[in-house]
Every structure is written in C-alpha cells, then in structure tokens.
Design a protein around this motif. Structure first.
Motif, mmCIF file in Angstrom:
data_model
loop_
_atom_site.group_PDB
_atom_site.id
_atom_site.type_symbol
_atom_site.label_atom_id
_atom_site.label_comp_id
_atom_site.label_asym_id
_atom_site.label_seq_id
_atom_site.Cartn_x
_atom_site.Cartn_y
_atom_site.Cartn_z
ATOM 1 N N ALA A 1 108.826 -42.608 -89.704
ATOM 2 C CA ALA A 1 109.028 -42.183 -91.560
ATOM 3 C C ALA A 1 108.555 -43.425 -92.173
ATOM 4 C CB ALA A 1 110.759 -42.013 -91.569
ATOM 5 N N THR A 2 107.993 -42.935 -93.509
ATOM 6 C CA THR A 2 107.270 -43.884 -94.436
ATOM 7 C C THR A 2 107.266 -43.582 -95.358
ATOM 8 O OG1 THR A 2 105.613 -45.973 -94.094
ATOM 9 C CG2 THR A 2 105.043 -43.231 -93.676
ATOM 10 N N GLY A 3 107.171 -44.977 -96.306
ATOM 11 C CA GLY A 3 106.761 -44.363 -97.540
ATOM 12 C C GLY A 3 108.234 -44.163 -98.038
ATOM 13 N N PHE A 4 109.382 -44.315 -98.002
ATOM 14 C CA PHE A 4 110.612 -43.941 -98.932
ATOM 15 C C PHE A 4 111.324 -45.079 -99.827
ATOM 16 C CE2 PHE A 4 111.891 -44.362 -94.296
ATOM 17 C CZ PHE A 4 112.400 -45.351 -93.957
ATOM 18 N N TYR A 5 112.127 -44.452 -100.451
ATOM 19 C CA TYR A 5 113.198 -44.949 -101.115
ATOM 20 C C TYR A 5 114.139 -44.529 -101.958
ATOM 21 C CZ TYR A 5 114.538 -48.338 -104.047
ATOM 22 O OH TYR A 5 115.514 -49.708 -105.320
ATOM 23 N N PRO A 6 115.089 -45.030 -101.526
ATOM 24 C CA PRO A 6 115.743 -46.484 -101.187
ATOM 25 C C PRO A 6 115.683 -46.141 -99.381
ATOM 26 C CG PRO A 6 117.446 -44.688 -102.045
ATOM 27 C CD PRO A 6 116.546 -44.248 -102.331
ATOM 28 N N ARG A 7 116.242 -47.115 -99.595
ATOM 29 C CA ARG A 7 116.024 -48.141 -97.863
ATOM 30 C C ARG A 7 116.380 -46.815 -96.716
ATOM 31 N NH1 ARG A 7 118.652 -52.183 -100.299
ATOM 32 N NH2 ARG A 7 120.366 -52.675 -98.970
ATOM 33 N N HIS A 8 118.221 -46.312 -97.011
ATOM 34 C CA HIS A 8 119.277 -45.900 -96.526
ATOM 35 C C HIS A 8 118.062 -44.694 -95.360
ATOM 36 C CE1 HIS A 8 120.711 -48.951 -98.678
ATOM 37 N NE2 HIS A 8 121.095 -47.817 -99.981
ATOM 38 N N ILE A 9 118.488 -44.561 -94.368
ATOM 39 C CA ILE A 9 118.404 -43.414 -94.105
ATOM 40 C C ILE A 9 118.216 -43.127 -92.690
ATOM 41 C CG2 ILE A 9 115.710 -44.701 -92.680
ATOM 42 C CD1 ILE A 9 114.450 -41.990 -93.826
ATOM 43 N N ASN A 10 118.098 -41.998 -92.500
ATOM 44 C CA ASN A 10 118.990 -41.075 -90.919
ATOM 45 C C ASN A 10 117.799 -40.590 -90.230
ATOM 46 O OD1 ASN A 10 121.385 -42.282 -91.901
ATOM 47 N ND2 ASN A 10 122.110 -40.353 -91.820
ATOM 48 N N LEU A 11 116.857 -40.756 -89.026
ATOM 49 C CA LEU A 11 116.177 -41.343 -88.669
ATOM 50 C C LEU A 11 116.724 -40.763 -87.054
ATOM 51 C CD1 LEU A 11 112.863 -40.563 -88.701
ATOM 52 C CD2 LEU A 11 113.029 -42.795 -88.166
ATOM 53 N N THR A 12 116.955 -39.491 -86.428
ATOM 54 C CA THR A 12 116.996 -39.225 -85.401
ATOM 55 C C THR A 12 115.562 -38.657 -84.508
ATOM 56 O OG1 THR A 12 118.660 -38.685 -86.467
ATOM 57 C CG2 THR A 12 118.657 -38.203 -83.710
#
Length: 333
Positions: free
Chosen positions: A211-222
């Motif tokens: 996952a790239t290019g996202f904001y804000p920095r908080h992400i749940n990647l599974t």
C-alpha cells in the motif's frame, strides 16, 4: 556516541478506525564544540511539523502555519526555556558516557491521553547507541522505572514530577493545535494497493501486499490466504515508510514454496481513514496459465521466422540465378 530519545505523544494512534492525534517533541542536546546549537527541539502534531526551537534563539518558530499561534509559541517557549534544559542535563548526568569529542543526546517520551474511562499514561525511553537501555512508565500519577542504571529515590521522584507536569501541559498544547491545524490534520489521501508475486532467490515465490501514497499514516494492511489473515510470524516487512511527497507506504510479504502458490488464493485488504469501506485486492489465477498463454505466442513467432527464412532463401536463389543468366548472355562466345 550516546542517544537519549524524547517524544511526547498525546492520544497515541493505535488503530485506523479511530481519528486519534498526537503531539511529538524531539529534543536534541549536544556536548562538545559543533556549529549547531547545544539544545534544539522539533515538535509535531501527528506527523505535521508545527514548530522548531533552539537554545540560541530561545523562542519557538512556527512551521507551516496559516493561523495566529502566538499563544502556543509562548507556552512552548516558556516550557522549553524553564524546564527542559535542567531536566535533560540531569538525565545526561545520570547516564554519562566516556566518549570523547562531541556527543549527541536525545530524549524520547510517549504521552497517551485517556480514551473514555481509560487512564492516560506517559512513557519515556532512554537509549545508548541506538539500543534502549532504560524505560519509564507514568500512569495514574505513579512512575515505574526499568533500566541498566541504578537511580535514587530522589531521582525517581524528580522523574515522576517531570512526567506529571509534562503530561498536563502537553494535553493543553495539543488541544489548541487541534483547533488551529484542523485543515492540515484532516487531509486524506487514498492508498494505492497492489498484490505482487515474484520468484525468490530460494526458488520459491514471494507474495507481497503493498500500500502506498496514503495519508494519514495510520493503516491496517493484511495479507490473506484463502480469506484468512496470514499470521505475523510468517510475514516480513510491515514497517511504515515515508514517501517523498509527504504520504506513506507499507509492505507485508510472505515467502512460500512454488507448489503452495497453486493450492491457495491470496488477497490483500486495507483499512484507512480515506476509505469508506475495506479495500480488497485479489491475486487469483492458475499459476500455470502464464506458461500456457506463452506457448501460442512462441509458436507464432517461430512460424513467422520460418516463413520469412524460407522466403529469403527463395529470393536469394532466384537473385543468384538471374545474375548468372545475365553474365552468360554478356560473355563473348
């Protein structure tokens, strides 16, 4: 070189579904002759730099602001001028090293605001040459200390007082910045999510969720296998990394045997504040299909090569024969 880290986080972000916020202070103290100020601070709201301070100017300088922040500047300037230098020097005195030449000290503290009925807390970590050696937890007005160095009861009481004072003032400053930097902190950029597979050096296959290019920095990647999350001990990566444009990226990978890839269906899910629903990307195809699809193309290319090769040979024979006939006609009898 010795390092002490200081960071102050209020409402520490731990989940993508909550719009939590934090206030960071990174304090640097330098011993020895250098062209840099002896004491400097960078402070941030979440990951937005909102100001800078050093011991030469003795005043905070706002960064990236479009609103009047004189009150916040005065509060932080007073706080840093009156409290931080003596506290940092006390820390350095307790954990003195024998390194010659300029030495960089940094202090890192984590302050967490209470959520509903929870009790707020602050955590301070001390590190030497990049490795954490000491840690302090402040919760419900009680301080606990764990570390390699022995400290006296007087020092523990001083640390407890410092944490109580920093927590109270940090909460007040954070609330003010949340109002004045509302536009910046509400910025949302959707992640671009890809599921990639490539051959690994061990002869297997590496499946990666990116996952790239996202904001804000908080992400749940599974990373999912047959619809179920792959356990953390099977994965590599997972670190949050910055992009050059102010957005972030994260990658999680699993290395498997080639035959295992044909037995399972892999997919990638992402939850982010910019997304209304969970985003799922699937890698679902027969591993042998690429080879099947390549065979007709290869055969077609070979056929064309044979046709052109045969045509070229025929043309060459005819051209040679034509030249011989011309020579025979022009040769005197």
């Amino acid at each position: 070189m010795r390092f002490l880290y200081f960071l102050c986080l209020l409402s520490l972000p731990t989940a993508v579904v909550t719009d939590s916020h934090s206030l960071w202070f990174l304090v640097t103290y330098i011993e020895g002759e250098t062209p840099f100020p002896a004491f400097s601070v960078v402070y941030m709201l979440d990951d937005i730099t909102v100001g800078y301070y050093n011991s030469e100017a003795k005043i905070c300088v706002p960064r990236g602001n479009t609103t009047n922040e004189d009150e916040e500047v005065d509060l932080i300037s007073y706080y840093l001028n009156e409290y931080y230098p003596p506290i940092v020097e006390r820390f350095i005195g307790l954990f003195k090293n024998k390194t010659k030449g300029p030495v960089v000290h940094q202090l890192l503290t984590v302050c967490e605001l209470p959520d509903k009925d929870d009790v707020g807390q602050m955590i301070t970590k001390i590190a030497f040459e990049g490795s954490t050696t000491d840690e302090m937890h402040f919760i419900d007005d009680t301080l606990t200390f764990q570390g390699m160095e022995k400290v006296t009861k007087l020092h523990l009481e001083m640390f407890r007082w410092f944490h109580a004072m920093a927590y109270k003032r940090g909460k007040l400053i954070l609330e003010k910045y949340l109002k004045k930097r509302a536009t910046q902190r509400k910025r949302r950029v959707k992640p671009r999510v890809r599921l990639i597979q490539k051959a690994s050096d061990s002869g297997g296959v590496r499946v990666s969720c990116l996952a790239t290019g996202f904001y804000p920095r908080h992400i749940n990647l599974t990373l999912l296998r047959d619809g179920q999350p792959v356990s953390d001990h099977e994965l590599t990566g997972g670190d949050l990394l910055p992009n050059g444009d102010g957005t972030y990226q994260m990658r999680k990978s699993q290395e498997i045997r080639a035959e295992e890839r044909q037995k399972h269906k892999y997919s990638c899910s992402a939850k982010h504040l910019s997304l209304d629903n969970k985003l799922i990307v699937t890698l679902d195809f027969d591993h042998s299909e690429p080879y099947k699809s390549v065979i007709p193309s290869v055969l077609a290319v070979l056929a064309l090569m044979l046709v052109f090769g045969a045509a070229a040979a025929v043309w060459k024979r005819r051209h040679t024969a034509s030249e011989e006939n011309v020579e025979n006609k022009n040769t005197p009898k």
